[in-house]
Write a protein that holds these residues in place. Structure first.
Motif, PDB file in Angstrom:
ATOM      1  N   VAL A  80       0.828  -1.211   0.000  1.00  0.00           N
ATOM      2  CA  VAL A  80       0.000   0.000   0.000  1.00  0.00           C
ATOM      3  C   VAL A  80       0.860   1.257   0.000  1.00  0.00           C
ATOM      4  O   VAL A  80       0.518   2.254  -0.619  1.00  0.00           O
ATOM      5  N   SER A  81       2.019   1.187   0.701  1.00  0.00           N
ATOM      6  CA  SER A  81       2.872   2.373   0.803  1.00  0.00           C
ATOM      7  C   SER A  81       4.308   1.985   1.108  1.00  0.00           C
ATOM      8  O   SER A  81       4.568   1.199   2.018  1.00  0.00           O
ATOM      9  N   LYS A  82       5.225   2.557   0.367  1.00  0.00           N
ATOM     10  CA  LYS A  82       6.656   2.373   0.655  1.00  0.00           C
ATOM     11  C   LYS A  82       7.141   3.457   1.617  1.00  0.00           C
ATOM     12  O   LYS A  82       8.282   3.462   2.037  1.00  0.00           O
ATOM     13  N   GLY A  83       6.245   4.377   1.994  1.00  0.00           N
ATOM     14  CA  GLY A  83       6.598   5.483   2.882  1.00  0.00           C
ATOM     15  C   GLY A  83       6.440   5.160   4.356  1.00  0.00           C
ATOM     16  O   GLY A  83       6.558   6.045   5.199  1.00  0.00           O
ATOM     17  N   ILE A  84       6.178   3.911   4.697  1.00  0.00           N
ATOM     18  CA  ILE A  84       6.052   3.506   6.099  1.00  0.00           C
ATOM     19  C   ILE A  84       7.416   3.675   6.766  1.00  0.00           C
ATOM     20  O   ILE A  84       8.448   3.356   6.179  1.00  0.00           O
ATOM     21  N   VAL A  85       7.414   4.192   7.993  1.00  0.00           N
ATOM     22  CA  VAL A  85       8.666   4.445   8.706  1.00  0.00           C
ATOM     23  C   VAL A  85       8.621   3.788  10.081  1.00  0.00           C
ATOM     24  O   VAL A  85       7.700   4.022  10.857  1.00  0.00           O
ATOM     25  N   ILE A  86       9.624   2.961  10.349  1.00  0.00           N
ATOM     26  CA  ILE A  86       9.803   2.456  11.711  1.00  0.00           C
ATOM     27  C   ILE A  86      10.594   3.547  12.420  1.00  0.00           C
ATOM     28  O   ILE A  86      11.781   3.722  12.184  1.00  0.00           O
ATOM     29  N   GLN A  87       9.884   4.308  13.258  1.00  0.00           N
ATOM     30  CA  GLN A  87      10.475   5.525  13.811  1.00  0.00           C
ATOM     31  C   GLN A  87      11.449   5.256  14.943  1.00  0.00           C
ATOM     32  O   GLN A  87      12.436   5.969  15.076  1.00  0.00           O
ATOM     33  N   GLU A  88      11.150   4.297  15.785  1.00  0.00           N
ATOM     34  CA  GLU A  88      12.040   4.057  16.919  1.00  0.00           C
ATOM     35  C   GLU A  88      11.754   2.704  17.533  1.00  0.00           C
ATOM     36  O   GLU A  88      10.654   2.175  17.434  1.00  0.00           O
ATOM     37  N   THR A  89      12.767   2.168  18.128  1.00  0.00           N
ATOM     38  CA  THR A  89      12.640   1.011  19.011  1.00  0.00           C
ATOM     39  C   THR A  89      13.459   1.364  20.236  1.00  0.00           C
ATOM     40  O   THR A  89      14.613   1.785  20.107  1.00  0.00           O
ATOM     41  N   LYS A  90      12.842   1.224  21.406  1.00  0.00           N
ATOM     42  CA  LYS A  90      13.571   1.609  22.610  1.00  0.00           C
ATOM     43  C   LYS A  90      13.121   0.779  23.800  1.00  0.00           C
ATOM     44  O   LYS A  90      12.006   0.243  23.823  1.00  0.00           O
TER      45      LYS A  90
END
Length: 157
Positions: free
Chosen positions: A134-144
């Motif tokens: 659906v979208s290549k603009g998905i962003v995994i913003q952070e893992t903490k």
């Protein structure tokens, strides 16, 4: 300032930490990953019941994250192989993002921070994989790391 790294042996070579003398305690860790999808995509997936041709998006991410947490010792070279007693993954749908929380627990001589981090990370990567058509603009913003308890020090972000 002299900093000692836990995974460097006496001969300055990498090595697994010797936990033989540590006490067995209840260890628990909570980690979080944020996956930005955007408001339009969130609405699209909600309308589809979080299902697509590959199957249930959120359910698949929870299963993948749990499987990964159990295999952390195989993925991260200096991690001890651990038999998790509990691994719970929750996914909250926010306005533009998904918040993935992974909580791992066991009684052991070493902590479960990496297991929680790996669980949350792989769940996030699975969501990307399930939604990328659906979208290549998905962003995994952070893992903490959110918190950990047990062992010689506790932590809370």
């Amino acid at each position: 300032m002299n900093i000692e790294f836990s995974h460097v042996a006496d001969n300055d070579q990498p090595g697994m930490v010797d936990v033989g003398a540590k006490k067995i305690t209840v260890r628990e860790a909570e980690a979080q990953s944020i996956v930005w999808l955007g408001k339009e995509n969130i609405e699209l997936f909600e309308k589809a019941g979080w299902e697509n041709k590959k199957g249930g998006i959120l359910q698949t991410a929870i299963i993948a994250g749990t499987m990964a947490a159990k295999k952390t010792g195989d993925l991260i070279p200096m991690c001890h192989p651990l038999g998790l007693e509990s691994c719970k993954i929750n996914i909250d749908v926010l306005e533009e993002s998904l918040k993935i929380t992974c909580i791992c627990r066991l009684e052991a001589k070493t902590g479960v921070e990496m297991e929680a981090m790996v669980g949350a990370s792989v769940a996030a990567l699975t969501i990307y994989d399930m939604c990328k058509s659906v979208s290549k603009g998905i962003v995994i913003q952070e893992t903490k790391l959110i918190r950990k308890s047990g062992g010689k020090s506790d932590f809370k972000a």
